[in-house]
Write a protein that holds these residues in place. Structure first.
Motif, PDB file in Angstrom:
ATOM      1  N   HIS A  13     104.406  61.186  22.294  1.00 30.24           N
ATOM      2  CA  HIS A  13     103.444  61.819  23.188  1.00 30.24           C
ATOM      3  C   HIS A  13     102.843  60.818  24.169  1.00 30.24           C
ATOM      4  CE1 HIS A  13     103.722  64.885  20.050  1.00 30.24           C
ATOM      5  NE2 HIS A  13     103.273  65.734  20.961  1.00 30.24           N
ATOM      6  N   LEU A  14     102.545  61.320  25.370  1.00 26.23           N
ATOM      7  CA  LEU A  14     101.889  60.534  26.410  1.00 26.23           C
ATOM      8  C   LEU A  14     100.729  61.343  26.961  1.00 26.23           C
ATOM      9  CD1 LEU A  14     101.863  58.079  28.424  1.00 26.23           C
ATOM     10  CD2 LEU A  14     103.272  59.518  29.928  1.00 26.23           C
ATOM     11  N   CYS A  15      99.558  60.730  27.046  1.00 25.74           N
ATOM     12  CA  CYS A  15      98.389  61.357  27.658  1.00 25.74           C
ATOM     13  C   CYS A  15      98.138  60.660  28.989  1.00 25.74           C
ATOM     14  CB  CYS A  15      97.165  61.241  26.743  1.00 25.74           C
ATOM     15  SG  CYS A  15      95.714  62.120  27.373  1.00 25.74           S
ATOM     16  N   GLN A  16      98.511  61.314  30.080  1.00 26.63           N
ATOM     17  CA  GLN A  16      98.418  60.669  31.389  1.00 26.63           C
ATOM     18  C   GLN A  16      98.610  61.689  32.503  1.00 26.63           C
ATOM     19  OE1 GLN A  16     101.575  57.837  32.420  1.00 26.63           O
ATOM     20  NE2 GLN A  16     100.050  56.465  33.316  1.00 26.63           N
ATOM     21  N   ASP A  17      98.015  61.400  33.660  1.00 29.23           N
ATOM     22  CA  ASP A  17      98.337  62.114  34.883  1.00 29.23           C
ATOM     23  C   ASP A  17      99.781  61.767  35.230  1.00 29.23           C
ATOM     24  OD1 ASP A  17      98.739  62.967  37.475  1.00 29.23           O
ATOM     25  OD2 ASP A  17      96.891  62.112  38.270  1.00 29.23           O
ATOM     26  N   LEU A  18     100.655  62.771  35.284  1.00 26.89           N
ATOM     27  CA  LEU A  18     102.080  62.489  35.447  1.00 26.89           C
ATOM     28  C   LEU A  18     102.442  61.999  36.840  1.00 26.89           C
ATOM     29  CD1 LEU A  18     103.717  65.293  33.293  1.00 26.89           C
ATOM     30  CD2 LEU A  18     103.386  62.878  32.758  1.00 26.89           C
ATOM     31  N   HIS A  19     101.513  62.075  37.795  1.00 27.03           N
ATOM     32  CA  HIS A  19     101.755  61.427  39.078  1.00 27.03           C
ATOM     33  C   HIS A  19     101.893  59.915  38.893  1.00 27.03           C
ATOM     34  CE1 HIS A  19     101.314  64.920  41.598  1.00 27.03           C
ATOM     35  NE2 HIS A  19     100.094  65.180  41.163  1.00 27.03           N
ATOM     36  N   GLN A  20     101.309  59.399  37.821  1.00 27.70           N
ATOM     37  CA  GLN A  20     101.293  57.956  37.571  1.00 27.70           C
ATOM     38  C   GLN A  20     102.260  57.539  36.469  1.00 27.70           C
ATOM     39  OE1 GLN A  20      97.194  57.205  36.634  1.00 27.70           O
ATOM     40  NE2 GLN A  20      96.437  58.035  38.563  1.00 27.70           N
ATOM     41  N   ALA A  21     103.102  58.442  36.015  1.00 27.16           N
ATOM     42  CA  ALA A  21     103.984  58.139  34.882  1.00 27.16           C
ATOM     43  C   ALA A  21     105.056  57.129  35.265  1.00 27.16           C
ATOM     44  CB  ALA A  21     104.649  59.421  34.384  1.00 27.16           C
ATOM     45  N   ASP A  22     105.396  56.261  34.314  1.00 21.63           N
ATOM     46  CA  ASP A  22     106.505  55.325  34.452  1.00 21.63           C
ATOM     47  C   ASP A  22     107.693  55.958  33.736  1.00 21.63           C
ATOM     48  OD1 ASP A  22     108.370  53.309  34.357  1.00 21.63           O
ATOM     49  OD2 ASP A  22     106.987  51.759  33.649  1.00 21.63           O
ATOM     50  N   TRP A  80     105.317  68.073  42.159  1.00 20.56           N
ATOM     51  CA  TRP A  80     106.108  66.939  42.637  1.00 20.56           C
ATOM     52  C   TRP A  80     106.435  65.960  41.518  1.00 20.56           C
ATOM     53  CZ3 TRP A  80     108.565  67.564  46.950  1.00 20.56           C
ATOM     54  CH2 TRP A  80     108.041  68.420  47.913  1.00 20.56           C
ATOM     55  N   ALA A  81     105.680  66.007  40.423  1.00 16.03           N
ATOM     56  CA  ALA A  81     106.021  65.161  39.275  1.00 16.03           C
ATOM     57  C   ALA A  81     107.369  65.558  38.689  1.00 16.03           C
ATOM     58  CB  ALA A  81     104.926  65.244  38.210  1.00 16.03           C
ATOM     59  N   VAL A  82     107.725  66.839  38.825  1.00 13.17           N
ATOM     60  CA  VAL A  82     109.031  67.304  38.346  1.00 13.17           C
ATOM     61  C   VAL A  82     110.141  66.623  39.139  1.00 13.17           C
ATOM     62  CG1 VAL A  82     110.508  69.313  37.988  1.00 13.17           C
ATOM     63  CG2 VAL A  82     108.026  69.519  37.686  1.00 13.17           C
ATOM     64  N   VAL A  83     109.967  66.531  40.449  1.00 17.89           N
ATOM     65  CA  VAL A  83     110.952  65.871  41.304  1.00 17.89           C
ATOM     66  C   VAL A  83     111.066  64.398  40.935  1.00 17.89           C
ATOM     67  CG1 VAL A  83     111.569  65.278  43.678  1.00 17.89           C
ATOM     68  CG2 VAL A  83     110.525  67.509  43.173  1.00 17.89           C
ATOM     69  N   SER A  84     109.919  63.760  40.743  1.00 18.37           N
ATOM     70  CA  SER A  84     109.911  62.343  40.376  1.00 18.37           C
ATOM     71  C   SER A  84     110.633  62.098  39.057  1.00 18.37           C
ATOM     72  CB  SER A  84     108.461  61.854  40.279  1.00 18.37           C
ATOM     73  OG  SER A  84     108.402  60.501  39.882  1.00 18.37           O
ATOM     74  N   ALA A  85     110.363  62.940  38.058  1.00 19.71           N
ATOM     75  CA  ALA A  85     111.023  62.797  36.763  1.00 19.71           C
ATOM     76  C   ALA A  85     112.519  63.067  36.882  1.00 19.71           C
ATOM     77  CB  ALA A  85     110.396  63.749  35.751  1.00 19.71           C
ATOM     78  N   ALA A  86     112.883  64.089  37.654  1.00 22.41           N
ATOM     79  CA  ALA A  86     114.296  64.429  37.818  1.00 22.41           C
ATOM     80  C   ALA A  86     115.058  63.313  38.509  1.00 22.41           C
ATOM     81  CB  ALA A  86     114.424  65.721  38.617  1.00 22.41           C
TER      82      ALA A  86
END
Length: 306
Positions: free
Chosen positions: A47-56, A96-102
Motif C-alpha cells: 500500500h501507498l498513501c500519497q497524492d498520485l500526481h507525485q508518485a514514483d 492524468w495520473a492514469v496516463v502517467s502510470a500507464a
C-alpha cells in the motif's frame, strides 16, 4: 493475472478483481483512513498513501491490469461542475495520473471507472489522445450496477484500454435485478416517529407522496429529483448510494436512515467487509466506491478476452 489499484478507496475495485480471480498486489490512495481499511481487507497487497500526481512509478510493481477510479466529483452533475471551480478542476486532474502510470508501467490492460460525464470533460479528447499515443485503444462501457446483481441502480462508465488494434468491447452478463427488500432489516437501526416536533415540511411531503405511491413501506431519499419527490418501492433496486446518508426507510408511522450494513449490502460488498466504526466515515467510503460485483464482471470478462 496481477492487478494494481489506483485511487483504491475502500477497495471496491480490488474486491471485485479478487472475486474475478486476479491478484491485487498494490493499491494507493491519498486518504490515510482509506488506506488503513483497504489494507485491513486486502492484507496481501502493498500500500501507498500519497497524492498520485507525485508518485514514483519506478517503485510500483509491474502488473497485467491497472485499475483506476479517479475522482468523479468534478464531473458529476450531482455535485455540479462549473468551470473555474478550483476544487472541481483539481478533482478532474486526477485522471492524468492514469496516463502517467500507464506511460511507465505499460500494463496489458487498464480499466478506468468514473461517472458517464467523464466522456464529456473538455479535456477528455486530450486524455484519450495521450492514452492512444501510449499504444492503447479505448472502449467505454456504460454499466448499471443493477444489471450485475447489485441491489442498486448505479450507472457508471468503465473505459477498457488495451494494447490492441481495435477497442475491446466486453461481453458482460445481464444478471437478474435484486430488490432493496433483499438487504433491509426492519429489526435494526434507530427508528423515530414520522410526526415528531421539528420534522421538516419537505420530509413530511416526501413521506406523504411515497405513501400514496407505495403504501406503508418504502424508501425515501433526502434529496434529488425523481425518487426524491415520489419515494421508491422496496420491490426494485435502491437508487444510487452517495457519500452522505441519503436513504430513509419508511415503515408505517416510523422512519430511520439506512444502517451502514444496509449501505454496504446495497453496494454489493461482502457482509464481513471491514469499515470504520463512525457511520459518516463508512458511508463516505461506500458512496465513493466501485461496486465489487460490477468490477468482478468487468474484470472477469476482460481476463477472458485478452
Amino acid at each position: 493475472m496481477k492487478a494494481i489499484d489506483l485511487f483504491a478507496g475502500a477497495g471496491g475495485f480490488s474486491t471485485g478483481a479478487t472475486m474475478a480471480g486476479a491478484q491485487v498486489i498494490w493499491a494507493a490512495n491519498h486518504w490515510p483512513l482509506a488506506v488503513q481499511y483497504h489494507a485491513a481487507n486486502h492484507p496481501d497487497a502493498d500500500h501507498l498513501c500519497q497524492d498520485l500526481h507525485q508518485a514514483d512509478w519506478s517503485l510500483v510493481p509491474s502488473t497485467d491490469i491497472l485499475l483506476a477510479a479517479p475522482c468523479c466529483q468534478g464531473h458529476s452533475k450531482a455535485r455540479g461542475k462549473a468551470k473555474g471551480n478550483p476544487q472541481h478542476d483539481a478533482s478532474r486532474s486526477t485522471a492524468w495520473a492514469v496516463v502517467s502510470a500507464a506511460e511507465y508501467l505499460r500494463p496489458q490492460a487498464i480499466v478506468v471507472e468514473n461517472v458517464p460525464e467523464f466522456l464529456e470533460w473538455d479535456l477528455f479528447p486530450a486524455w484519450e489522445l495521450a492514452m492512444q499515443k501510449l499504444g492503447y485503444t479505448l472502449a467505454p462501457h456504460i454499466v448499471d450496477a443493477a444489471d450485475n446483481g447489485v441491489p442498486q441502480h448505479r450507472v457508471r462508465m468503465f473505459i477498457v484500454a488495451t494494447r490492441s488494434r481495435s477497442p475491446l468491447v466486453l461481453d458482460l452478463p445481464k444478471r437478474q435485478h435484486i430488490p432493496a427488500s433483499a438487504f433491509l432489516d426492519f429489526d435494526s437501526g434507530s427508528w423515530s416517529p414520522i410526526n415528531k416536533p421539528r420534522r421538516s415540511c419537505a420530509t413530511l411531503a416526501r413521506v406523504s407522496a411515497g405513501r400514496a405511491a407505495h403504501g406503508d413501506r418504502f424508501l425515501a431519499p433526502y434529496y434529488g429529483s425523481g425518487s426524491g419527490t415520489t419515494g421508491r418501492s422496496l420491490h426494485r433496486p435502491i437508487g444510487t448510494v452517495t457519500t452522505k446518508a441519503r436513504w430513509a426507510l419508511i415503515d408505517g408511522d416510523r422512519m430511520r436512515m439506512l444502517t451502514v450494513p444496509e449501505n454496504c449490502a446495497a453496494m454489493g460488498f461482502p457482509r464481513d467487509y471491514r469499515l470504520p466504526a463512525p457511520a459518516h466515515q463508512a458511508i463516505h467510503m461506500l458512496g465513493n466506491a466501485v461496486c465489487p460485483p460490477v468490477a468482478r464482471d468487468v474484470i472477469a470478462a476482460l481476463m477472458n478476452q485478452i
